[in-house]
Design an enzyme around this catalytic site. Structure first.
Site, short mmCIF file in Angstrom:
data_model
loop_
_atom_site.label_atom_id
_atom_site.label_comp_id
_atom_site.label_asym_id
_atom_site.label_seq_id
_atom_site.Cartn_x
_atom_site.Cartn_y
_atom_site.Cartn_z
N CYS A 2 0.86 -1.17 0.00
CA CYS A 2 0.00 0.00 0.00
C CYS A 2 0.90 1.22 0.00
O CYS A 2 2.10 1.11 0.21
CB CYS A 2 -0.86 0.01 1.26
SG CYS A 2 -1.73 -1.53 1.52
N ARG A 27 1.38 1.28 -6.03
CA ARG A 27 1.55 0.34 -4.93
C ARG A 27 0.25 -0.39 -4.58
O ARG A 27 0.26 -1.33 -3.78
CB ARG A 27 2.07 1.06 -3.68
CG ARG A 27 3.38 1.75 -3.91
CD ARG A 27 3.81 2.49 -2.65
NE ARG A 27 4.17 1.58 -1.60
CZ ARG A 27 5.37 1.06 -1.42
NH1 ARG A 27 6.34 1.40 -2.22
NH2 ARG A 27 5.61 0.24 -0.44
N TRP A 74 -3.63 -1.92 -1.22
CA TRP A 74 -3.64 -3.21 -1.90
C TRP A 74 -4.04 -4.21 -0.82
O TRP A 74 -3.31 -4.42 0.15
CB TRP A 74 -2.25 -3.53 -2.45
CG TRP A 74 -2.21 -4.80 -3.23
CD1 TRP A 74 -2.61 -4.97 -4.53
CD2 TRP A 74 -1.75 -6.07 -2.79
NE1 TRP A 74 -2.43 -6.27 -4.91
CE2 TRP A 74 -1.90 -6.98 -3.87
CE3 TRP A 74 -1.23 -6.56 -1.59
CZ2 TRP A 74 -1.54 -8.32 -3.79
CZ3 TRP A 74 -0.87 -7.90 -1.51
CH2 TRP A 74 -1.03 -8.76 -2.60
N ASN A 98 0.90 -0.06 5.93
CA ASN A 98 1.28 -0.86 4.77
C ASN A 98 1.98 -2.10 5.29
O ASN A 98 2.87 -1.99 6.13
CB ASN A 98 2.24 0.00 3.89
CG ASN A 98 2.97 -0.82 2.85
OD1 ASN A 98 2.47 -1.86 2.42
ND2 ASN A 98 4.13 -0.36 2.47
N GLY A 99 1.58 -3.28 4.80
CA GLY A 99 2.25 -4.51 5.25
C GLY A 99 1.28 -5.41 5.98
O GLY A 99 0.05 -5.28 5.84
N GLU A 484 7.98 -15.44 -19.67
CA GLU A 484 7.64 -14.02 -19.56
C GLU A 484 6.43 -13.70 -20.44
O GLU A 484 5.54 -12.94 -20.03
CB GLU A 484 8.87 -13.17 -19.94
CG GLU A 484 8.63 -11.68 -20.06
CD GLU A 484 8.16 -10.99 -18.79
OE1 GLU A 484 8.08 -11.63 -17.73
OE2 GLU A 484 7.83 -9.79 -18.88
N LYS A 488 3.00 -12.20 -18.98
CA LYS A 488 2.41 -10.94 -19.47
C LYS A 488 0.97 -11.17 -19.90
O LYS A 488 0.09 -10.40 -19.57
CB LYS A 488 3.18 -10.39 -20.68
CG LYS A 488 4.50 -9.72 -20.46
CD LYS A 488 4.48 -8.39 -19.78
CE LYS A 488 4.61 -8.57 -18.29
NZ LYS A 488 5.92 -8.38 -17.72
N GLU A 491 -1.41 -11.90 -16.80
CA GLU A 491 -1.68 -10.80 -15.86
C GLU A 491 -2.47 -9.68 -16.51
O GLU A 491 -3.20 -8.95 -15.84
CB GLU A 491 -0.38 -10.27 -15.22
CG GLU A 491 0.54 -9.54 -16.14
CD GLU A 491 1.81 -9.05 -15.46
OE1 GLU A 491 1.78 -8.73 -14.28
OE2 GLU A 491 2.85 -8.99 -16.15
N HIS A 507 6.45 -34.58 -22.69
CA HIS A 507 6.43 -35.27 -21.39
C HIS A 507 5.14 -34.99 -20.61
O HIS A 507 5.10 -35.17 -19.40
CB HIS A 507 7.66 -34.87 -20.57
CG HIS A 507 8.94 -35.28 -21.23
ND1 HIS A 507 9.34 -36.59 -21.34
CD2 HIS A 507 9.89 -34.56 -21.87
CE1 HIS A 507 10.48 -36.66 -21.99
NE2 HIS A 507 10.84 -35.44 -22.33
N LYS A 607 2.23 -2.67 -8.09
CA LYS A 607 3.53 -2.50 -8.73
C LYS A 607 4.68 -2.87 -7.80
O LYS A 607 5.71 -3.34 -8.23
CB LYS A 607 3.66 -1.04 -9.19
CG LYS A 607 4.90 -0.73 -10.02
CD LYS A 607 4.78 -1.33 -11.40
CE LYS A 607 6.02 -1.11 -12.23
NZ LYS A 607 6.12 -2.10 -13.31
C1 F6R Z 1 5.04 -8.67 -13.89
C2 F6R Z 1 5.72 -7.90 -12.86
C3 F6R Z 1 6.03 -8.60 -11.58
C4 F6R Z 1 7.33 -8.04 -10.96
C5 F6R Z 1 7.57 -8.67 -9.58
C6 F6R Z 1 8.88 -8.21 -8.99
O1 F6R Z 1 4.84 -7.91 -15.05
O2 F6R Z 1 5.98 -6.73 -13.02
O3 F6R Z 1 6.12 -9.98 -11.76
O4 F6R Z 1 8.39 -8.32 -11.82
O5 F6R Z 1 6.51 -8.34 -8.74
O6 F6R Z 1 8.89 -6.84 -8.78
P1 F6R Z 1 10.25 -6.06 -8.60
O7 F6R Z 1 10.99 -6.15 -9.90
O8 F6R Z 1 9.86 -4.66 -8.26
O9 F6R Z 1 11.02 -6.74 -7.51
#
Ligand code: F6R
Length: 612
Positions: A2, A27, A74, A98-99, A484, A488, A491, A507, A607
């Site tokens: 948060c 956040r 969040w 936050n936490g 990846e 992408k 998500e 397999h 984020k």
């Molecule tokens: C996916 C994404 C997340 C971050 C992950 C780590 O698109 O952005 O999987 O890569 O939460 O975040 P950081 O890089 O800030 O440690």
């Protein structure tokens, strides 16, 4: 996860708090709230959903007061509804947090048995009641906050305000970051310096276990025993400019288009293109420089997309530097009791530099006497500040929750590090170094060229939209890239997507293939291209719909009419993971746009993930 803001000043603070919260919305954006204090009375406005809802509410019903705290949430404990939105009140106490408070059940039982009534499902509310409980016993606000902090277990950052004191906010940190900003007759508190950038660039960061009293003219920091501690004031380089989307529809596509430039900036930091050599610029503690020549192994820890950047680099470090790599997702690494080699190197990759699991992995390695190295996008982040060696990515602020440019910049740093390690370890001679450096220098140009494929990729994306499942395949560095791609897509579009090493298909996962299954194959023409083609044939024979991302040679060799091809330019092998990231990002982006999901802020995500 948060975002927290606090301001003690001499002017109405509610609009300032909302402005700062906008910079923290990355956040979390499940709900938001602000509380202020005027004439000895606490008041608050809260709203479910994004910050605009809170802004609307404040427009209709403004808050007065020169002191206040704010929060963007969040959700961890309790649904993302208004009653669970912060600030939480208990009598004369207001709290934002936050936490996670790990012992909240035990505390809630204690407080309920003493007559405190809970109105939310959050763990935060116990903090407000706990402080109120100590106030009732005659403690001063500062004493009550201190006693409460001593009883909390878990990772948290918080701010407390008291109806009885118009010149006091108490802040506490144990885990997630907290920055205190110094103004003229005004003081600020924020989850990061960027939130405070419009007000001040004079910042003091709290360390774990610190708590602080903040008034409009001063702040004091203490440890948990109540002893004064000194923390240096720093000048933040956080931009005061509100990052905007320019003429792009979403931050994500803007950030995708920034890649040629930011990859170039990042590479230029680690490669001396004039001398044709790798020049690893370590922004960390220069007294303890990094020496790859002395290492037996490299340990890499990260989460999500950053982990996948690390996974790509495993192939690079092993190939170019003959350096074995152990790579883990941080949430597993931190509890696995991994034996660490004497004076080994542990590398942590994180866009935000605040991810709780990655930070915990770093602490584990610190205790094991490792040399700590970090690749971060936020230079002042906790992970950067806790590391001996720091290799920043120069991606600029990444606002879209799905990581794009930070990923390709992480790959750029890692490619330079792997080649640099190869040189230091004597596995790359001067001639090869010159060749690899020249190949790296071409990455921005290729990235630019690939962006021109957007319209073509957009059409393919429409064929993915509304599918239930999508499979991604790749070998070698294209395997983590396939992961990846799947990450992408899921998500952003909420389509279930999975990635496999192409050779693993037979397999088990091949059982999933039927006429409904799109399969994205990432396969530039290389030494093992033909192996991947065989796996593709197995998919085609079972009716799977193939989208192949390859180059001219690959397209010629594959000779499959049924595959839809994203035709990439021919390019040097070392930069393929960086450049092939772009079509998979664009594919996921346009699938999501077509399906109408919230591309920049997908559901349930945040984020910066500062909880376990
Ligand atoms: C996916 C994404 C997340 C971050 C992950 C780590 O698109 O952005 O999987 O890569 O939460 O975040 P950081 O890089 O800030 O440690």
């Amino acid at each position: 996860m948060c975002g927290i803001v606090g301001i003690v000043g001499s002017r109405p603070v509610a609009p300032l708090i909302v402005d700062a919260l906008k910079r923290l919305e990355y956040r979390g954006y499940d709900s938001a709230g602000v509380a202020t204090l005027e004439d000895g009375k606490l008041d608050r406005r809260r709203a479910e959903g994004k910050l605009v809802n809170l802004e609307e509410r404040l427009k209709g019903n403004p808050l007065a007061g020169n002191i206040g705290i704010g929060h963007t949430r969040w959700a961890t404990h309790g649904a993302p509804v208004e009653v669970n939105a912060h600030p939480h009140f208990s009598g004369n106490v207001a709290v934002v947090h936050n936490g996670i408070i790990e012992n909240f059940r035990e505390l809630r039982n204690e407080l309920q048995s003493e007559g405190f009534e809970f109105t939310s499902q959050t763990d935060t509310e116990v903090i407000a009641h706990l402080v109120a409980k100590y106030l009732k016993t005659g403690a001063t606000p500062v004493q009550a906050a201190h006693s409460s902090l001593k009883r909390l277990r878990g990772a948290f950052a918080l701010a407390i305000m008291f109806a009885s004191d118009e010149d006091l906010i108490v802040a506490g940190r144990n885990g997630p970051p907290l920055a205190i900003g110094h103004g003229e007759d005004e003081m600020y508190l924020g989850s990061d310096a960027v939130a405070l950038a419009p007000f001040t660039n004079k910042i003091t960061y709290l360390e774990d276990g610190d708590w602080a009293t903040i008034s409009k003219s001063e702040m004091q920091i203490f440890d948990l025993d109540g002893k004064h501690v000194d923390r240096a004031q720093q000048t933040s380089v956080g931009s005061a400019l509100m990052v905007d989307k320019g003429n792009h529809r979403h931050f994500m596509i803007k950030e995708i288009y920034e890649q040629p430039e930011v990859i170039g900036h990042t590479l230029a930091n680690y490669v001396d293109f004039n001398e044709d050599k790798i020049a690893l610029r370590d922004m960390g503690n220069q007294e303890n420089p990094l020496d790859f020549a002395k290492l037996d192994r490299l340990n890499i820890t990260a989460c999500g997309t950053a982990y996948l950047a690390g996974y790509v680099s495993k192939y690079w470090f092993e190939r170019y530097a003959r350096l074995p790599v152990d790579i883990d997702v941080a949430s597993e690494f931190r509890y696995r009791e991994v034996p660490m080699p004497q004076k080994g190197l542990s590398l942590f990759i994180s866009q935000s530099g605040e991810t709780a699991d990655t930070l915990a992995g770093l602490k584990y390695c610190e205790e094991a006497g490792q040399h700590l190295a970090a690749i971060v996008n936020v230079r002042e982040s906790t992970i950067a500040r806790s590391s001996h060696s720091v290799f920043p990515t120069l991606a600029g602020p990444e606002i879209g929750v799905a990581s794009t440019k930070a990923f390709t910049c992480q790959l750029s740093v890692l490619a330079a590090l792997a080649v640099g390690a190869g040189v230091q370890r004597g596995h790359i001679d001067r001639e090869t170094e010159i060749k690899l450096v020249s190949e790296l220098s071409e990455a921005p140009r290729y990235a630019n060229e690939v962006l021109k494929l957007e319209n073509e990729i957009k059409e393919l994306a429409h064929s993915l939209a509304n599918k239930e499942h999508v499979l991604y395949l790749g070998r070698d560095t294209n395997y983590p890239l396939a992961m990846e791609g799947a990450l992408k897509l899921k998500e952003l579009s909420y389509i279930h997507a999975e990635a496999y090493a192409a050779g693993e298909l037979k397999h088990g996962p091949i059982a999933l293939i039927d006429e409904q299954m799109p399969v994205v194959v990432i396969a530039p023409y290389d030494r093992i291209f033909e192996k991947t083609v065989s796996n593709m044939q197995e998919v085609a024979a079972r009716g799977g719909k193939i989208i192949l991302i390859t180059d001219k040679r690959g397209a010629e060799e594959v000779g499959m009419d049924e595959a839809q091809i994203i035709l990439m330019p021919d390019m040097p092998e070392i930069i393929t993971p960086i450049i092939y990231s772009l079509p998979i990002q664009i594919l996921a982006y346009h699938t999501a746009v077509h399906m109408g999901t919230d591309v920049d802020q997908p559901r349930n995500l945040a984020k910066s993930v500062t909880v376990e």
